[in-house]
Design a protein around this motif. Structure first.
Motif, PDB file in Angstrom:
ATOM      1  N   TYR A  87       8.721 -10.281   6.082  1.00 30.42           N
ATOM      2  CA  TYR A  87       8.835 -10.797   4.715  1.00 30.42           C
ATOM      3  C   TYR A  87       8.916  -9.686   3.665  1.00 30.42           C
ATOM      4  CZ  TYR A  87       7.626 -15.111   6.996  1.00 30.42           C
ATOM      5  OH  TYR A  87       7.622 -16.191   7.833  1.00 30.42           O
ATOM      6  N   LEU A  88       8.774  -8.438   4.106  1.00 31.07           N
ATOM      7  CA  LEU A  88       8.859  -7.317   3.175  1.00 31.07           C
ATOM      8  C   LEU A  88      10.305  -6.907   2.986  1.00 31.07           C
ATOM      9  CD1 LEU A  88       5.866  -5.160   4.442  1.00 31.07           C
ATOM     10  CD2 LEU A  88       5.995  -6.478   2.332  1.00 31.07           C
ATOM     11  N   PRO A  89      10.648  -6.411   1.790  1.00 29.07           N
ATOM     12  CA  PRO A  89      12.024  -5.944   1.578  1.00 29.07           C
ATOM     13  C   PRO A  89      12.291  -4.691   2.410  1.00 29.07           C
ATOM     14  CG  PRO A  89      10.673  -5.505  -0.355  1.00 29.07           C
ATOM     15  CD  PRO A  89       9.829  -6.297   0.590  1.00 29.07           C
ATOM     16  N   GLU A  90      13.563  -4.405   2.623  1.00 22.61           N
ATOM     17  CA  GLU A  90      13.973  -3.226   3.381  1.00 22.61           C
ATOM     18  C   GLU A  90      13.448  -1.976   2.690  1.00 22.61           C
ATOM     19  OE1 GLU A  90      16.840  -1.602   6.395  1.00 22.61           O
ATOM     20  OE2 GLU A  90      16.679  -3.690   5.838  1.00 22.61           O
ATOM     21  N   LYS A  91      12.863  -1.084   3.481  1.00 24.24           N
ATOM     22  CA  LYS A  91      12.318   0.155   2.928  1.00 24.24           C
ATOM     23  C   LYS A  91      13.441   1.139   2.615  1.00 24.24           C
ATOM     24  CE  LYS A  91       7.911  -0.746   3.274  1.00 24.24           C
ATOM     25  NZ  LYS A  91       7.126  -0.965   2.116  1.00 24.24           N
ATOM     26  N   MET A  92      13.230   1.896   1.551  1.00 27.76           N
ATOM     27  CA  MET A  92      14.203   2.915   1.160  1.00 27.76           C
ATOM     28  C   MET A  92      14.017   4.144   2.049  1.00 27.76           C
ATOM     29  SD  MET A  92      13.730   2.651  -2.971  1.00 27.76           S
ATOM     30  CE  MET A  92      14.994   3.805  -3.412  1.00 27.76           C
ATOM     31  N   GLY A  93      15.089   4.877   2.253  1.00 29.15           N
ATOM     32  CA  GLY A  93      15.019   6.114   3.013  1.00 29.15           C
ATOM     33  C   GLY A  93      14.426   7.232   2.173  1.00 29.15           C
ATOM     34  N   SER A  94      14.055   8.315   2.825  1.00 24.96           N
ATOM     35  CA  SER A  94      13.451   9.452   2.121  1.00 24.96           C
ATOM     36  C   SER A  94      14.380  10.025   1.062  1.00 24.96           C
ATOM     37  CB  SER A  94      13.068  10.546   3.112  1.00 24.96           C
ATOM     38  OG  SER A  94      12.084  10.075   3.989  1.00 24.96           O
ATOM     39  N   ALA A  95      15.673  10.082   1.377  1.00 22.68           N
ATOM     40  CA  ALA A  95      16.646  10.631   0.427  1.00 22.68           C
ATOM     41  C   ALA A  95      16.750   9.739  -0.814  1.00 22.68           C
ATOM     42  CB  ALA A  95      18.003  10.773   1.090  1.00 22.68           C
ATOM     43  N   GLU A  96      16.726   8.421  -0.607  1.00 24.68           N
ATOM     44  CA  GLU A  96      16.805   7.497  -1.738  1.00 24.68           C
ATOM     45  C   GLU A  96      15.567   7.605  -2.634  1.00 24.68           C
ATOM     46  OE1 GLU A  96      18.876   3.463  -0.579  1.00 24.68           O
ATOM     47  OE2 GLU A  96      17.564   4.125   1.045  1.00 24.68           O
ATOM     48  N   VAL A  97      14.400   7.753  -2.008  1.00 23.24           N
ATOM     49  CA  VAL A  97      13.159   7.879  -2.775  1.00 23.24           C
ATOM     50  C   VAL A  97      13.180   9.182  -3.569  1.00 23.24           C
ATOM     51  CG1 VAL A  97      10.652   8.104  -2.619  1.00 23.24           C
ATOM     52  CG2 VAL A  97      11.841   6.450  -1.178  1.00 23.24           C
ATOM     53  N   ALA A  98      13.610  10.260  -2.918  1.00 19.75           N
ATOM     54  CA  ALA A  98      13.688  11.561  -3.605  1.00 19.75           C
ATOM     55  C   ALA A  98      14.660  11.491  -4.789  1.00 19.75           C
ATOM     56  CB  ALA A  98      14.107  12.645  -2.627  1.00 19.75           C
ATOM     57  N   ALA A  99      15.780  10.788  -4.609  1.00 17.75           N
ATOM     58  CA  ALA A  99      16.750  10.634  -5.698  1.00 17.75           C
ATOM     59  C   ALA A  99      16.151   9.824  -6.844  1.00 17.75           C
ATOM     60  CB  ALA A  99      18.015   9.966  -5.182  1.00 17.75           C
ATOM     61  N   ALA A 100      15.387   8.785  -6.530  1.00 18.11           N
ATOM     62  CA  ALA A 100      14.749   7.966  -7.570  1.00 18.11           C
ATOM     63  C   ALA A 100      13.717   8.786  -8.340  1.00 18.11           C
ATOM     64  CB  ALA A 100      14.095   6.737  -6.944  1.00 18.11           C
ATOM     65  N   VAL A 101      12.974   9.627  -7.625  1.00 17.57           N
ATOM     66  CA  VAL A 101      11.989  10.487  -8.285  1.00 17.57           C
ATOM     67  C   VAL A 101      12.694  11.471  -9.204  1.00 17.57           C
ATOM     68  CG1 VAL A 101      10.285  12.317  -7.901  1.00 17.57           C
ATOM     69  CG2 VAL A 101      10.199  10.235  -6.525  1.00 17.57           C
ATOM     70  N   ALA A 102      13.767  12.097  -8.713  1.00 20.16           N
ATOM     71  CA  ALA A 102      14.516  13.066  -9.525  1.00 20.16           C
ATOM     72  C   ALA A 102      15.093  12.398 -10.773  1.00 20.16           C
ATOM     73  CB  ALA A 102      15.619  13.694  -8.694  1.00 20.16           C
ATOM     74  N   ALA A 103      15.609  11.176 -10.618  1.00 16.16           N
ATOM     75  CA  ALA A 103      16.173  10.455 -11.758  1.00 16.16           C
ATOM     76  C   ALA A 103      15.078  10.122 -12.782  1.00 16.16           C
ATOM     77  CB  ALA A 103      16.861   9.180 -11.283  1.00 16.16           C
ATOM     78  N   ALA A 104      13.904   9.728 -12.299  1.00 18.52           N
ATOM     79  CA  ALA A 104      12.804   9.397 -13.204  1.00 18.52           C
ATOM     80  C   ALA A 104      12.303  10.644 -13.931  1.00 18.52           C
ATOM     81  CB  ALA A 104      11.670   8.731 -12.432  1.00 18.52           C
ATOM     82  N   VAL A 105      12.292  11.779 -13.240  1.00 16.31           N
ATOM     83  CA  VAL A 105      11.878  13.031 -13.891  1.00 16.31           C
ATOM     84  C   VAL A 105      12.849  13.361 -15.012  1.00 16.31           C
ATOM     85  CG1 VAL A 105      11.673  15.538 -13.573  1.00 16.31           C
ATOM     86  CG2 VAL A 105      10.620  13.984 -11.918  1.00 16.31           C
ATOM     87  N   ALA A 106      14.140  13.227 -14.733  1.00 17.57           N
ATOM     88  CA  ALA A 106      15.149  13.513 -15.753  1.00 17.57           C
ATOM     89  C   ALA A 106      15.053  12.520 -16.914  1.00 17.57           C
ATOM     90  CB  ALA A 106      16.539  13.465 -15.128  1.00 17.57           C
ATOM     91  N   GLU A 107      14.808  11.259 -16.593  1.00 11.14           N
ATOM     92  CA  GLU A 107      14.733  10.206 -17.612  1.00 11.14           C
ATOM     93  C   GLU A 107      13.533  10.375 -18.530  1.00 11.14           C
ATOM     94  OE1 GLU A 107      13.530   5.539 -17.450  1.00 11.14           O
ATOM     95  OE2 GLU A 107      14.963   6.232 -15.948  1.00 11.14           O
ATOM     96  N   THR A 108      12.372  10.715 -17.958  1.00 10.91           N
ATOM     97  CA  THR A 108      11.151  10.805 -18.758  1.00 10.91           C
ATOM     98  C   THR A 108      10.930  12.187 -19.351  1.00 10.91           C
ATOM     99  OG1 THR A 108       9.812  11.363 -16.831  1.00 10.91           O
ATOM    100  CG2 THR A 108       9.966   9.024 -17.427  1.00 10.91           C
ATOM    101  N   GLY A 109      11.599  13.182 -18.799  1.00 19.53           N
ATOM    102  CA  GLY A 109      11.410  14.545 -19.283  1.00 19.53           C
ATOM    103  C   GLY A 109      10.071  15.119 -18.862  1.00 19.53           C
ATOM    104  N   ALA A 110       9.519  14.606 -17.750  1.00 16.27           N
ATOM    105  CA  ALA A 110       8.232  15.088 -17.255  1.00 16.27           C
ATOM    106  C   ALA A 110       8.357  16.555 -16.858  1.00 16.27           C
ATOM    107  CB  ALA A 110       7.782  14.253 -16.062  1.00 16.27           C
TER     108      ALA A 110
END
Length: 148
Positions: A89-112
Motif C-alpha cells: 500500500y506504500l507508494p513506489e520508493k524513489m531511487g538514491s539519484a532521485e532523492v539526491a536531485a530533490a535535495v539539490a533542487a531544494a538547496v537551490a530553491e531555499t538558498g540554504a
C-alpha cells in the motif's frame, strides 16, 4: 478511489478468499487508521494514511530485528510477511539519484548555506518526499549537502 477505500476492498477480497494472514494484517492496518482518525477527529487523506502504514512497517521491522536477535525466526518470518502485505500500500520508493536531485533542487530553491538551515530545508523536503523516500536517508543527504 482513495487508499483507505482500496484497503477496505482488499479486506473484503481477503475475507472471501479466506486468506487469514493477509486479512489479519489488513484489519490491523484499518484499526490503526481508524484510531488515528478518532484521535485527530478527522478523516485521513492518502498522505496521512501512508504515514500510518509507514509507522506500522517501521514497528514490524523493529520487531523482526528483536526476534532475530532472540533466535525466534518463526516470529520474524511472520512479521516479514506482514511487512510485505503492508508494503503493497506504500507508494513506489524513489531511487538514491532521485532523492539526491530533490535535495539539490531544494538547496537551490531555499538558498540554504549551512547546517543552521537544515530545519528550513527539511521543512521543504518532507511534504515532497514523504512516503516516497526514507527520511533518514534524506536527512543524511541534507547534512552532507549543507556541510560543503
Amino acid at each position: 478511489m482513495t487508499l483507505k477505500a482500496r484497503i477496505t476492498e482488499d479486506m473484503k477480497t481477503a475475507m472471501k478468499a479466506k486468506e487469514t494472514a493477509r486479512l489479519a494484517a489488513i484489519r490491523l492496518l484499518l484499526a490503526a487508521i481508524k484510531q488515528k482518525e478518532v484521535d485527530e477527529r478527522c478523516e485521513l487523506d492518502d498522505n496521512a494514511t501512508v504515514a500510518a502504514i509507514e509507522k506500522l512497517v517501521k514497528q514490524r521491522k523493529d520487531s523482526v530485528a528483536q526476534y532475530q536477535a532472540a533466535g525466534r525466526q518463526d516470529l520474524a518470518d511472520a512479521e516479514q510477511a506482514e511487512i510485505a502485505i503492508l508494503g503493497a500500500y506504500l507508494p513506489e520508493k524513489m531511487g538514491s539519484a532521485e532523492v539526491a536531485a530533490a535535495v539539490a533542487a531544494a538547496v537551490a530553491e531555499t538558498g540554504a548555506a549551512g547546517p543552521a538551515d537544515m530545519g528550513k530545508l527539511m521543512a521543504v523536503l518532507k511534504p515532497r518526499l514523504a512516503g516516497k523516500a526514507d527520511m533518514a536517508e534524506v536527512s543524511r543527504l541534507v547534512k552532507a549537502a549543507l556541510a560543503d
